[in-house]
Design an enzyme around this catalytic site. Sequence first.
Site, mmCIF file in Angstrom:
data_model
loop_
_atom_site.group_PDB
_atom_site.id
_atom_site.type_symbol
_atom_site.label_atom_id
_atom_site.label_comp_id
_atom_site.label_asym_id
_atom_site.label_seq_id
_atom_site.Cartn_x
_atom_site.Cartn_y
_atom_site.Cartn_z
ATOM 1 N NE ARG A 84 -7.269 -0.266 -11.342
ATOM 2 C CZ ARG A 84 -6.105 -0.052 -11.944
ATOM 3 N NH1 ARG A 84 -5.338 0.939 -11.565
ATOM 4 N NH2 ARG A 84 -5.678 -0.840 -12.907
ATOM 5 C CE1 TYR A 123 -10.505 8.266 -10.702
ATOM 6 C CE2 TYR A 123 -9.707 8.981 -8.569
ATOM 7 C CZ TYR A 123 -10.409 8.086 -9.340
ATOM 8 O OH TYR A 123 -11.019 7.017 -8.739
ATOM 9 N NE ARG A 212 -2.008 2.101 -9.573
ATOM 10 C CZ ARG A 212 -2.581 2.331 -8.395
ATOM 11 N NH1 ARG A 212 -1.875 2.273 -7.295
ATOM 12 N NH2 ARG A 212 -3.869 2.613 -8.321
ATOM 13 C CG HIS A 238 -4.079 7.377 -4.251
ATOM 14 N ND1 HIS A 238 -4.605 7.712 -5.475
ATOM 15 C CD2 HIS A 238 -5.108 7.481 -3.374
ATOM 16 C CE1 HIS A 238 -5.888 8.006 -5.356
ATOM 17 N NE2 HIS A 238 -6.223 7.876 -4.083
ATOM 18 C CG HIS A 275 -4.495 4.660 0.881
ATOM 19 N ND1 HIS A 275 -5.705 4.631 1.525
ATOM 20 C CD2 HIS A 275 -4.787 4.981 -0.412
ATOM 21 C CE1 HIS A 275 -6.669 4.917 0.671
ATOM 22 N NE2 HIS A 275 -6.145 5.134 -0.511
ATOM 23 C CG ASP A 326 -10.415 6.338 -0.437
ATOM 24 O OD1 ASP A 326 -10.593 6.772 -1.590
ATOM 25 O OD2 ASP A 326 -9.578 5.448 -0.198
HETATM 26 ZN ZN ZN Z 1 -8.199 7.549 -3.142
#
Ligand code: ZN
Length: 458
Positions: A84, A123, A212, A238, A275, A326
């Site tokens: 990430r 995003y 989150r 997600h 997911h 993805d």
């Molecule tokens: Zn994703």
Amino acid sequence: MQTYLVDQALLPHGWAENVLIEVEPEGNIAGVGAADLADAHHAERIHGVVVPGMVDLHSHAFQRGLAGLTQRLPEGEASFWGWREQMYAFAGRLQPEDEAAIAAQLYVELLKGGYTTVCEFHYLHHQPDGRPYADAAAMSLALHEAAMEAGIALTLLPALYMQAGVDGAPLGAGQRRFALDPEGWARLATTLTTVFRDDPQRRLGLALHSVRAVPAAAIAEAVALARAEDAGVPIHIHLAEQPREVRDCLERLNRRPLAVLREANEIDAGWCLVHGTHLDAAELAQVAARQAVIGLCPTTEADLGDGVFPLSEHRAGQGQLGIGSDSNIATEAAAELRLLEHGQRLAGLRRTVAACAEQPHCGTALWALAAIGGARAAGRPAGRLAPGFRADLVVLDPEHPSLAGRRGAWALDSWLFAPGQPVRDVMVGGQWRVRDGRHPSEASIARAYRATLARLLA
Ligand code: ZN
């Protein structure tokens, strides 16, 4: 009205031969039926094996530019969370024109891989430092323009992103450009609704990055806002991708992620849970009972070390699912379905997991399931060759070596589970976008993509 005479086609009730498909000028299927050959003289003949176009229900287009660049031993954690950081560093360099060039390349590749609709879980909203662009919708519009250029149908899902973790920590430096709250989504939606107008190739949806990154109150507020405008709006999140996400929710909120979500807003058939890898048996039963779609992204989930989704348990409860590309390390629908099935075989020590008595061919079972679930997640009448649905067709070349001697279900099994890429033609909403394996703009789109990556990676 355009009429096609097809050698073999996967229809909702199964495989059929010599099928007439009538397509309205607006791109919907008007009729599908056995060919009366006396009637078929005016039809365009399609030699080959035709299946409904697949929906890619989860894409972050910009990550196509990063594919292949995260395979070196990192200095930090060799995990999803380390990946990430690499992804954030790449995302931090992109401007709207970069996003458009990368997405156009991806969308051509997706079309050639058998996808006719892409859902963009979007995003990257603002400038790298978090300030809005002069046109606040610039990054969203870049995706729209790329989809126009490639000719793929787009469900655009601007994502809410408000905090760094379930504890409410503020966004980190690499996350500032993701910031979006319910009011921000509503403003973006106003702009995009005007741009999309009544275009049947465009759909606006709502994404919530995760439990989150979006507090419960904001989830409820955004869903209410979006559904007030459009009762059937697709909603994506997600969920339970990584064990740490589950652990954090349990430690901070004393609940697992699905319970956090369901308390914020009850899920239903309008939801796509992306997911869902670490949902337990009781949670899978709840998801299936609510008819929410699970969005599986097998190549990315494998690449990131997410884990293996419990497919058999989900299917035993008649759970719905679709597939997504993805992180876009693979762009063929066949690659996602193959890995989905193979992961189950590796983990469960058995074969033909997706097949069942009603549909004994793994390829047909997987394709039909994912096309229908994907279309629902995209909020589009797609995924079936039937009247009223979009004329989204993928034609497999019967002359391709991988289909030698095969028809119908055997041909689809061979595309998914044998070497070769036999996709020859792809139609989206009645328009041919790929013919004889080529997209008409592929050379210029690839040129712009190469120039963009050369600059970004210099
Ligand atoms: Zn994703």
